[in-house]
Design a protein around this motif. Sequence first.
Motif, short mmCIF file in Angstrom:
data_model
loop_
_atom_site.label_atom_id
_atom_site.label_comp_id
_atom_site.label_asym_id
_atom_site.label_seq_id
_atom_site.Cartn_x
_atom_site.Cartn_y
_atom_site.Cartn_z
N TYR A 1 0.82 -1.21 0.00
CA TYR A 1 0.00 0.00 0.00
C TYR A 1 0.86 1.26 0.00
CZ TYR A 1 -3.12 -3.65 1.70
OH TYR A 1 -3.80 -4.82 1.84
N LEU B 1 -0.83 4.77 0.41
CA LEU B 1 -1.35 5.16 1.72
C LEU B 1 -0.25 5.82 2.55
CD1 LEU B 1 -3.61 2.22 3.01
CD2 LEU B 1 -4.27 4.53 2.36
N ARG C 1 1.43 9.58 1.25
CA ARG C 1 0.73 10.83 1.56
C ARG C 1 1.34 11.57 2.72
NH1 ARG C 1 -5.71 10.77 1.73
NH2 ARG C 1 -5.25 12.19 3.44
N HIS D 1 -7.86 7.72 8.66
CA HIS D 1 -7.55 7.57 7.24
C HIS D 1 -7.07 6.17 6.87
CE1 HIS D 1 -4.52 8.00 3.82
NE2 HIS D 1 -5.69 7.95 3.25
N ILE D 2 -5.91 5.77 7.41
CA ILE D 2 -5.28 4.53 6.94
C ILE D 2 -6.16 3.30 7.17
CG2 ILE D 2 -3.30 2.98 7.29
CD1 ILE D 2 -1.59 5.47 7.70
N GLU E 1 -9.30 3.22 5.07
CA GLU E 1 -9.08 2.72 3.71
C GLU E 1 -8.95 1.19 3.71
OE1 GLU E 1 -9.34 4.51 0.92
OE2 GLU E 1 -9.87 6.14 2.27
#
Length: 181
Positions: free
Chosen positions: A82, A85, A88, A102-103, A106
Amino acid sequence: MKGIVFTEFLELVEEKFGLEMVDKIIAQSDLPSNGVYTAIGTYDFSEMLSLLKNLSQQTKIAIDDLLLVYAEHFFNVLANEYPDLIKRYKDPLELLASIENHIHVEVQKIYPEAELPTFQIVEKTSDKLVMIYKSSRAMYSFGLGLMRKTFEHFDSRATITYEKLTSDGTEVKFSIVKTNG
Ligand code: HEM
């Protein structure tokens, strides 16, 4: 628990202790899957506990220490699987503060059946993050290993301490203090 957690775990066991150890702990653990995992499958967390328990017995290494080492390996797996991810983020504290909103959000979209912990932020400044880990799986040592690797990834340093809020480790308060500005 996602299959990738099992497949990567057994690969690391093979690398560190040999294929015989893999066969041994699978034979000793009473596994509904019979120890056959695919990366995208989903398996009962109790299978991971059995494997860890038997590996710990065989190697005389505490389960928490095994999880710590495994997490350091798993971070590299995540960074490969990933990359977007992680890309960013320019700062390890920002990344860690974003796991919850966020992480892992996802991750849950990719794998709706993933069983993830929660991280509640208690305090956050530019060089300090205090957050509370909560999970019935009590894999806080796994979290600690991932946090350490996160700093390594950004070539940054931190002092990470933790305090168990429950004796079984299902709630743990982490204090992460950057030591290189
Ligand atoms: C578990 C993804 C970063 C803490 C997991 C699992 C995945 C995942 C797939 C397994 C879920 C399951 O088996 O059902 C990711 C990705 C990351 C990331 C893609 C970054 C790109 C982190 C970081 C931490 C963390 C930096 C550090 C605190 C944990 C913990 C678990 C976990 C402690 C074990 C499950 C539990 O304690 O309940 N993560 N993760 N993750 N993750 Fe993350």
